[in-house]
Design a protein around this motif. Structure first.
Motif, PDB file in Angstrom:
ATOM      1  N   UNK A  46       0.865  -1.180   0.000  1.00 35.88           N
ATOM      2  CA  UNK A  46       0.000   0.000   0.000  1.00 35.88           C
ATOM      3  C   UNK A  46       0.904   1.233   0.000  1.00 35.88           C
ATOM      4  N   UNK A  47       0.337   2.340  -0.439  1.00 31.29           N
ATOM      5  CA  UNK A  47       1.068   3.597  -0.454  1.00 31.29           C
ATOM      6  C   UNK A  47       0.575   4.488   0.684  1.00 31.29           C
ATOM      7  N   UNK A  48       1.498   5.006   1.465  1.00 29.59           N
ATOM      8  CA  UNK A  48       1.164   5.984   2.489  1.00 29.59           C
ATOM      9  C   UNK A  48       0.988   7.326   1.780  1.00 29.59           C
ATOM     10  N   UNK A  49      -0.183   7.957   1.982  1.00 24.64           N
ATOM     11  CA  UNK A  49      -0.490   9.195   1.261  1.00 24.64           C
ATOM     12  C   UNK A  49      -0.999  10.275   2.209  1.00 24.64           C
ATOM     13  N   UNK A  50      -0.728  11.492   1.849  1.00 22.09           N
ATOM     14  CA  UNK A  50      -1.258  12.693   2.500  1.00 22.09           C
ATOM     15  C   UNK A  50      -1.104  12.704   4.014  1.00 22.09           C
ATOM     16  N   UNK A  51       0.099  12.415   4.489  1.00 19.02           N
ATOM     17  CA  UNK A  51       0.402  12.611   5.908  1.00 19.02           C
ATOM     18  C   UNK A  51       0.608  14.109   6.094  1.00 19.02           C
ATOM     19  N   UNK A  52      -0.325  14.726   6.810  1.00 20.73           N
ATOM     20  CA  UNK A  52      -0.270  16.180   7.017  1.00 20.73           C
ATOM     21  C   UNK A  52      -0.566  16.487   8.481  1.00 20.73           C
ATOM     22  N   UNK A  53       0.175  17.439   9.013  1.00 19.96           N
ATOM     23  CA  UNK A  53      -0.064  17.940  10.356  1.00 19.96           C
ATOM     24  C   UNK A  53      -0.156  19.457  10.258  1.00 19.96           C
ATOM     25  N   UNK A  54      -1.204  20.007  10.846  1.00 16.73           N
ATOM     26  CA  UNK A  54      -1.397  21.457  10.836  1.00 16.73           C
ATOM     27  C   UNK A  54      -0.129  22.128  11.388  1.00 16.73           C
ATOM     28  N   UNK A  55       0.326  23.196  10.753  1.00 20.01           N
ATOM     29  CA  UNK A  55       1.576  23.837  11.190  1.00 20.01           C
ATOM     30  C   UNK A  55       1.628  24.138  12.697  1.00 20.01           C
ATOM     31  N   UNK A  56       0.535  24.572  13.291  1.00 22.82           N
ATOM     32  CA  UNK A  56       0.523  24.908  14.715  1.00 22.82           C
ATOM     33  C   UNK A  56       0.602  23.670  15.606  1.00 22.82           C
ATOM     34  N   UNK A  57       0.338  22.489  15.057  1.00 23.86           N
ATOM     35  CA  UNK A  57       0.332  21.248  15.854  1.00 23.86           C
ATOM     36  C   UNK A  57       1.617  20.434  15.691  1.00 23.86           C
TER      37      UNK A  57
ATOM     38  N   UNK B 257      -0.737  -3.464   8.555  1.00 24.35           N
ATOM     39  CA  UNK B 257      -0.356  -4.820   8.965  1.00 24.35           C
ATOM     40  C   UNK B 257      -1.592  -5.659   9.256  1.00 24.35           C
ATOM     41  N   UNK B 258      -2.559  -5.083   9.966  1.00 27.54           N
ATOM     42  CA  UNK B 258      -3.801  -5.795  10.268  1.00 27.54           C
ATOM     43  C   UNK B 258      -4.532  -6.173   8.979  1.00 27.54           C
ATOM     44  N   UNK B 259      -4.440  -5.327   7.960  1.00 32.06           N
ATOM     45  CA  UNK B 259      -5.102  -5.575   6.680  1.00 32.06           C
ATOM     46  C   UNK B 259      -4.340  -6.575   5.806  1.00 32.06           C
ATOM     47  N   UNK B 260      -3.200  -7.077   6.303  1.00 28.95           N
ATOM     48  CA  UNK B 260      -2.429  -8.052   5.542  1.00 28.95           C
ATOM     49  C   UNK B 260      -1.393  -7.458   4.611  1.00 28.95           C
ATOM     50  N   UNK B 261      -1.173  -6.162   4.726  1.00 24.92           N
ATOM     51  CA  UNK B 261      -0.162  -5.491   3.919  1.00 24.92           C
ATOM     52  C   UNK B 261       1.200  -5.737   4.560  1.00 24.92           C
ATOM     53  N   UNK B 262       2.186  -6.098   3.752  1.00 23.56           N
ATOM     54  CA  UNK B 262       3.517  -6.345   4.294  1.00 23.56           C
ATOM     55  C   UNK B 262       4.556  -5.332   3.824  1.00 23.56           C
ATOM     56  N   UNK B 263       4.179  -4.465   2.897  1.00 23.73           N
ATOM     57  CA  UNK B 263       5.128  -3.484   2.375  1.00 23.73           C
ATOM     58  C   UNK B 263       4.403  -2.163   2.140  1.00 23.73           C
ATOM     59  N   UNK B 264       4.975  -1.095   2.689  1.00 25.37           N
ATOM     60  CA  UNK B 264       4.459   0.245   2.459  1.00 25.37           C
ATOM     61  C   UNK B 264       5.483   1.038   1.662  1.00 25.37           C
ATOM     62  N   UNK B 265       4.998   1.995   0.886  1.00 26.75           N
ATOM     63  CA  UNK B 265       5.899   2.896   0.161  1.00 26.75           C
ATOM     64  C   UNK B 265       5.297   4.291   0.157  1.00 26.75           C
ATOM     65  N   UNK B 266       6.145   5.279  -0.078  1.00 25.50           N
ATOM     66  CA  UNK B 266       5.702   6.668  -0.134  1.00 25.50           C
ATOM     67  C   UNK B 266       6.730   7.479  -0.892  1.00 25.50           C
ATOM     68  N   UNK B 267       6.334   8.711  -1.223  1.00 26.03           N
ATOM     69  CA  UNK B 267       7.306   9.662  -1.757  1.00 26.03           C
ATOM     70  C   UNK B 267       7.111  10.973  -1.016  1.00 26.03           C
ATOM     71  N   UNK B 268       8.210  11.707  -0.868  1.00 28.20           N
ATOM     72  CA  UNK B 268       8.169  12.998  -0.186  1.00 28.20           C
ATOM     73  C   UNK B 268       9.229  13.907  -0.795  1.00 28.20           C
ATOM     74  N   UNK B 269       9.017  15.190  -0.682  1.00 26.97           N
ATOM     75  CA  UNK B 269       9.976  16.140  -1.236  1.00 26.97           C
ATOM     76  C   UNK B 269      11.331  15.961  -0.559  1.00 26.97           C
ATOM     77  N   UNK B 270      12.370  15.813  -1.355  1.00 26.52           N
ATOM     78  CA  UNK B 270      13.723  15.657  -0.841  1.00 26.52           C
ATOM     79  C   UNK B 270      14.110  16.892  -0.026  1.00 26.52           C
ATOM     80  N   UNK B 271      14.635  16.637   1.159  1.00 25.75           N
ATOM     81  CA  UNK B 271      15.057  17.722   2.034  1.00 25.75           C
ATOM     82  C   UNK B 271      13.958  18.279   2.919  1.00 25.75           C
TER      83      UNK B 271
END
Length: 186
Positions: free
Chosen positions: A86-97, A115-129
């Motif tokens: 599965x792909x981890x997407x849109x992890x966002x935290x409000x700037x004040x938090x 893991x509970x859903x039977x997924x054994x591999x996660x992937x994501x992309x994020x801006x370098x730096x």
């Protein structure tokens, strides 16, 4: 922390839109250009409800009252040969938090649910730096590589993107049985 079903996503679409707009305004590269108006952010979240209802997307929201301080999603693969990931997407935290562990909590919540859903591999992309890279490294994610000029930041400038992955459960491999010719038997 609440996992949102389709009706919950529609219910929280406004606060999620506010979070998305604030995150983009703060410079996070999450797929949108600044300025992101609330109407566009609201429409984007509302469009995700069908994917949640179909089980292709899981979304969590964290906050108190009607405000959403953070969110994370898991996009599940739909092809037979990739249902272990599965792909981890849109992890966002409000700037004040930020700086209070909410990002780590959201990440851990998504990893555990995968893991509970039977997924054994996660992937994501994020801006370098980006600050997100420190979070993923501290949480045990492995840097797979960098793609130059992959996505525009909120200001429209092309930036490199770093790919990460994390094995979160036992890898289940089916070994093909050979019939002496190298082909699989049914």
């Amino acid at each position: 922390m609440r996992r949102l079903d389709a009706s919950g996503l529609r219910e929280y679409a406004g606060p999620l839109a506010d979070l998305l707009a604030d995150t983009v305004a703060d410079g996070a590269s999450v797929g949108f250009l600044a300025p992101l108006d609330r109407v566009a952010a609201l429409a984007w979240w509302q469009e995700r409800a069908d994917a949640v209802a179909a089980g292709r997307l899981a979304v969590w929201a964290a906050g108190d009252g009607g405000a959403v301080a953070g969110t994370v999603g898991l996009a599940f693969a739909d092809k037979p040969n990739s249902r272990h990931r599965a792909e981890l997407v849109k992890l966002m935290v409000r700037p004040q938090a930020r700086g209070r562990g909410l990002g780590r909590t959201l990440l851990a919540t998504a990893e555990e649910a995968a893991a509970v859903a039977g997924v054994s591999l996660l992937h994501l992309d994020t801006e370098t730096g980006s600050p997100a890279e420190r979070l993923y490294a501290a949480a045990g994610w492995t840097r797979a590589g960098v793609i130059p000029d992959y996505a525009a930041d909120p200001g429209g400038v092309l930036k490199p993107t770093t790919l990460y992955y994390k094995a979160i459960g036992p890898v289940r491999r089916r070994q093909p049985e050979a019939d002496g010719t190298g082909s699989r038997q049914s």
